[in-house]
Design an enzyme around this catalytic site. Structure first.
Site, short mmCIF file in Angstrom:
data_model
loop_
_atom_site.label_atom_id
_atom_site.label_comp_id
_atom_site.label_asym_id
_atom_site.label_seq_id
_atom_site.Cartn_x
_atom_site.Cartn_y
_atom_site.Cartn_z
N ILE A 34 38.92 34.07 25.94
CA ILE A 34 38.42 33.10 26.77
C ILE A 34 38.70 33.50 28.19
CG2 ILE A 34 40.13 31.01 27.20
CD1 ILE A 34 37.86 29.14 26.52
N GLN A 96 54.02 37.81 24.83
CA GLN A 96 52.92 37.12 23.81
C GLN A 96 52.98 35.37 24.34
OE1 GLN A 96 54.57 36.60 19.70
NE2 GLN A 96 52.62 35.98 19.03
N HIS A 102 48.00 38.39 16.83
CA HIS A 102 46.55 38.55 17.40
C HIS A 102 46.52 40.10 17.93
CE1 HIS A 102 48.47 36.41 20.41
NE2 HIS A 102 47.88 37.16 21.40
N PHE A 103 45.48 40.84 17.63
CA PHE A 103 45.32 42.09 18.24
C PHE A 103 44.26 41.85 19.15
CE2 PHE A 103 48.01 45.48 16.31
CZ PHE A 103 48.48 44.89 14.97
N HIS A 104 44.60 42.50 20.54
CA HIS A 104 43.41 42.41 21.59
C HIS A 104 42.60 43.69 21.40
CE1 HIS A 104 45.35 39.46 24.28
NE2 HIS A 104 46.59 39.94 23.48
P1 5GP Z 1 48.99 37.21 24.17
O1 5GP Z 1 49.50 35.93 23.35
O2 5GP Z 1 48.67 38.34 23.56
O3 5GP Z 1 49.57 37.32 25.53
O4 5GP Z 1 47.48 36.63 24.50
C1 5GP Z 1 46.98 35.47 23.92
C2 5GP Z 1 45.58 35.59 24.34
O5 5GP Z 1 44.75 34.36 24.28
C3 5GP Z 1 45.24 35.63 26.00
O6 5GP Z 1 44.77 36.82 26.53
C4 5GP Z 1 44.42 34.36 26.43
O7 5GP Z 1 43.57 34.74 27.62
C5 5GP Z 1 43.84 34.12 25.21
N1 5GP Z 1 43.55 32.88 25.10
C6 5GP Z 1 44.42 31.51 25.32
N2 5GP Z 1 43.78 30.50 24.91
C7 5GP Z 1 42.65 30.59 24.31
C8 5GP Z 1 41.90 29.87 24.02
O8 5GP Z 1 41.59 28.65 24.04
N3 5GP Z 1 40.45 30.26 23.48
C9 5GP Z 1 40.45 32.00 23.52
N4 5GP Z 1 39.17 32.17 22.93
N5 5GP Z 1 41.19 32.70 24.00
C10 5GP Z 1 42.48 31.99 24.40
#
Ligand code: 5GP
Length: 140
Positions: A34, A96, A102-104
């Site tokens: 998002i 994180q 999750h994988f981006h």
């Molecule tokens: P990480 O945990 O690897 O740092 O990244 C989490 C990712 O989840 C971020 O890139 C953030 O933008 C995304 N994210 C956080 N909340 C939401 C949400 O409610 N919906 C979606 N689709 N993505 C989210």
């Protein structure tokens, strides 16, 4: 850290929070980030409850990587990207923010710097258009 079944990605998978869904199979689920770092930024998550790489079972990780491997070229093609970045963070100290592994999949364009992650909410209509493009490429 123990797994929290009410984390945001678990809620998305249960349909309690909306998302722009890209893909689902017996083991995995994928949707658009998002707050994307680039157009088409996709997140791939397993259905199994795991916080990160440190607690996921090896077989579940293999299934997750199958989905990343399947979706990565589709995202690249659909978004007309020049390359892809795959990212995965473990624990807050490593960046994180959501504690369901999750994988981006982040499309990269030659000469275009990445946006900061998780900061600016993308326009919903644009996310909808990108998700439709990727789903179409996946179906075709
Ligand atoms: P990480 O945990 O690897 O740092 O990244 C989490 C990712 O989840 C971020 O890139 C953030 O933008 C995304 N994210 C956080 N909340 C939401 C949400 O409610 N919906 C979606 N689709 N993505 C989210």
């Amino acid at each position: 850290m123990s797994y929290d079944p009410d984390n945001i990605f678990a809620k998305i998978m249960r349909g309690e929070i909306p998302c722009h869904k890209i893909y689902e199979d017996a083991h995995n689920f994928a949707f658009l980030d998002i707050m994307p770092r680039a157009p088409g930024h996709t997140l791939v998550i397993p259905k199994t409850p795991a916080v990160n790489l440190l607690d996921i079972a090896p077989d579940d990780l293999c299934e997750l990587m199958r989905a990343v491997h399947k979706l990565a070229p589709v995202v690249k093609q659909a978004m007309g990207a020049d390359g892809l970045m795959i990212q995965q963070f473990n624990e807050a100290a490593a960046g994180q923010m959501v504690f369901h592994i999750h994988f981006h999949i982040v499309p990269r364009y030659a000469g275009t710097p990445l946006k900061a992650g998780g900061q600016v909410m993308e326009d919903d209509a644009l996310l909808q258009a990108h998700a439709a493009k990727i789903r179409e490429a996946l179906a075709g």
